[in-house]
Design a protein around this motif. Sequence first.
Motif, PDB file in Angstrom:
ATOM      1  N   LYS A  48       0.832  -1.210   0.000  1.00 38.05           N
ATOM      2  CA  LYS A  48       0.000   0.000   0.000  1.00 38.05           C
ATOM      3  C   LYS A  48       0.867   1.261   0.000  1.00 38.05           C
ATOM      4  O   LYS A  48       0.613   2.192  -0.760  1.00 38.05           O
ATOM      5  CB  LYS A  48      -0.929  -0.001   1.220  1.00 38.05           C
ATOM      6  CG  LYS A  48      -1.854   1.190   1.295  1.00 38.05           C
ATOM      7  CD  LYS A  48      -3.265   0.763   1.196  1.00 38.05           C
ATOM      8  CE  LYS A  48      -4.177   1.951   1.256  1.00 38.05           C
ATOM      9  NZ  LYS A  48      -5.556   1.618   1.200  1.00 38.05           N
ATOM     10  N   VAL A  49       1.903   1.283   0.822  1.00 34.90           N
ATOM     11  CA  VAL A  49       2.800   2.439   0.866  1.00 34.90           C
ATOM     12  C   VAL A  49       3.520   2.599  -0.466  1.00 34.90           C
ATOM     13  O   VAL A  49       3.642   3.707  -0.989  1.00 34.90           O
ATOM     14  CB  VAL A  49       3.802   2.321   2.041  1.00 34.90           C
ATOM     15  CG1 VAL A  49       4.885   3.374   1.940  1.00 34.90           C
ATOM     16  CG2 VAL A  49       3.065   2.437   3.370  1.00 34.90           C
ATOM     17  N   ALA A  50       3.976   1.491  -1.064  1.00 36.06           N
ATOM     18  CA  ALA A  50       4.651   1.558  -2.362  1.00 36.06           C
ATOM     19  C   ALA A  50       3.708   2.117  -3.428  1.00 36.06           C
ATOM     20  O   ALA A  50       4.111   2.946  -4.250  1.00 36.06           O
ATOM     21  CB  ALA A  50       5.161   0.178  -2.766  1.00 36.06           C
ATOM     22  N   PHE A  51       2.449   1.691  -3.401  1.00 37.39           N
ATOM     23  CA  PHE A  51       1.463   2.196  -4.361  1.00 37.39           C
ATOM     24  C   PHE A  51       1.280   3.704  -4.202  1.00 37.39           C
ATOM     25  O   PHE A  51       1.283   4.445  -5.183  1.00 37.39           O
ATOM     26  CB  PHE A  51       0.123   1.474  -4.153  1.00 37.39           C
ATOM     27  CG  PHE A  51      -0.980   2.023  -5.011  1.00 37.39           C
ATOM     28  CD1 PHE A  51      -1.113   1.623  -6.325  1.00 37.39           C
ATOM     29  CD2 PHE A  51      -1.876   2.952  -4.502  1.00 37.39           C
ATOM     30  CE1 PHE A  51      -2.124   2.136  -7.128  1.00 37.39           C
ATOM     31  CE2 PHE A  51      -2.887   3.469  -5.298  1.00 37.39           C
ATOM     32  CZ  PHE A  51      -3.012   3.064  -6.610  1.00 37.39           C
ATOM     33  N   ILE A  52       1.128   4.152  -2.966  1.00 37.00           N
ATOM     34  CA  ILE A  52       0.947   5.579  -2.696  1.00 37.00           C
ATOM     35  C   ILE A  52       2.162   6.374  -3.157  1.00 37.00           C
ATOM     36  O   ILE A  52       2.037   7.396  -3.823  1.00 37.00           O
ATOM     37  CB  ILE A  52       0.660   5.833  -1.203  1.00 37.00           C
ATOM     38  CG1 ILE A  52      -0.724   5.293  -0.836  1.00 37.00           C
ATOM     39  CG2 ILE A  52       0.759   7.318  -0.862  1.00 37.00           C
ATOM     40  CD1 ILE A  52      -1.009   5.272   0.656  1.00 37.00           C
ATOM     41  N   LEU A  53       3.354   5.891  -2.794  1.00 32.05           N
ATOM     42  CA  LEU A  53       4.572   6.607  -3.180  1.00 32.05           C
ATOM     43  C   LEU A  53       4.708   6.714  -4.692  1.00 32.05           C
ATOM     44  O   LEU A  53       5.079   7.772  -5.217  1.00 32.05           O
ATOM     45  CB  LEU A  53       5.801   5.933  -2.567  1.00 32.05           C
ATOM     46  CG  LEU A  53       5.940   6.074  -1.052  1.00 32.05           C
ATOM     47  CD1 LEU A  53       7.091   5.208  -0.545  1.00 32.05           C
ATOM     48  CD2 LEU A  53       6.125   7.520  -0.642  1.00 32.05           C
ATOM     49  N   LYS A  54       4.407   5.642  -5.417  1.00 33.22           N
ATOM     50  CA  LYS A  54       4.474   5.693  -6.881  1.00 33.22           C
ATOM     51  C   LYS A  54       3.445   6.675  -7.438  1.00 33.22           C
ATOM     52  O   LYS A  54       3.731   7.390  -8.393  1.00 33.22           O
ATOM     53  CB  LYS A  54       4.243   4.309  -7.486  1.00 33.22           C
ATOM     54  CG  LYS A  54       5.443   3.404  -7.373  1.00 33.22           C
ATOM     55  CD  LYS A  54       5.223   2.138  -8.178  1.00 33.22           C
ATOM     56  CE  LYS A  54       5.044   0.974  -7.257  1.00 33.22           C
ATOM     57  NZ  LYS A  54       4.817  -0.297  -7.942  1.00 33.22           N
ATOM     58  N   ALA A  55       2.260   6.697  -6.853  1.00 37.89           N
ATOM     59  CA  ALA A  55       1.181   7.550  -7.359  1.00 37.89           C
ATOM     60  C   ALA A  55       1.443   9.035  -7.146  1.00 37.89           C
ATOM     61  O   ALA A  55       0.979   9.870  -7.917  1.00 37.89           O
ATOM     62  CB  ALA A  55      -0.143   7.161  -6.703  1.00 37.89           C
ATOM     63  N   ILE A  56       2.201   9.390  -6.107  1.00 41.78           N
ATOM     64  CA  ILE A  56       2.443  10.808  -5.808  1.00 41.78           C
ATOM     65  C   ILE A  56       3.886  11.233  -6.075  1.00 41.78           C
ATOM     66  O   ILE A  56       4.270  12.352  -5.748  1.00 41.78           O
ATOM     67  CB  ILE A  56       2.058  11.146  -4.345  1.00 41.78           C
ATOM     68  CG1 ILE A  56       2.906  10.374  -3.350  1.00 41.78           C
ATOM     69  CG2 ILE A  56       0.567  10.916  -4.121  1.00 41.78           C
ATOM     70  CD1 ILE A  56       2.711  10.789  -1.903  1.00 41.78           C
ATOM     71  N   ALA A  57       4.659  10.357  -6.698  1.00 44.26           N
ATOM     72  CA  ALA A  57       6.098  10.591  -6.887  1.00 44.26           C
ATOM     73  C   ALA A  57       6.389  11.612  -7.988  1.00 44.26           C
ATOM     74  O   ALA A  57       6.996  11.303  -9.008  1.00 44.26           O
ATOM     75  CB  ALA A  57       6.808   9.277  -7.178  1.00 44.26           C
ATOM     76  N   HIS A  58       5.952  12.828  -7.768  1.00 43.12           N
ATOM     77  CA  HIS A  58       6.230  13.940  -8.679  1.00 43.12           C
ATOM     78  C   HIS A  58       6.040  15.223  -7.875  1.00 43.12           C
ATOM     79  O   HIS A  58       5.086  15.323  -7.097  1.00 43.12           O
ATOM     80  CB  HIS A  58       5.267  13.906  -9.869  1.00 43.12           C
ATOM     81  CG  HIS A  58       5.600  14.893 -10.924  1.00 43.12           C
ATOM     82  ND1 HIS A  58       5.263  16.221 -10.829  1.00 43.12           N
ATOM     83  CD2 HIS A  58       6.248  14.747 -12.093  1.00 43.12           C
ATOM     84  CE1 HIS A  58       5.683  16.856 -11.912  1.00 43.12           C
ATOM     85  NE2 HIS A  58       6.299  15.979 -12.687  1.00 43.12           N
TER      86      HIS A  58
END
Length: 105
Positions: free
Chosen positions: A19-29
């Motif tokens: 879940k944390v990896a998904f969130i980080l990828k989704a907001i990684a900009h």
Amino acid sequence: MTTMEEVNLQGLSAEKIEKVAFILKAIAHPMRLGIVKLLAEHEELSVSAICEMMGSEQSLTSHHLSNMKLKGILECKREGKNILYSLKMKEVLGVLKCMSSCDAL
């Protein structure tokens, strides 16, 4: 320097890590992080308000908003001619809070 033995890894199940990896990828900009910050401060904002506050173009801002909406980070509703965005996945704030308290950043 912190070793892996010194890091408290209790409570980090495989599900939580995913879940944390998904969130980080989704907001990684930087722009997406800025949008999340604004929505945390204002609860809901129109695309034009976000553009004004960030000093960004509407097409680029809309692209990032749509991407985060598709990934379930944001939700939106239509109010007349405006589309208002808000945070749907509140866990994002916990991840950002954790990152902001990191001394290494």
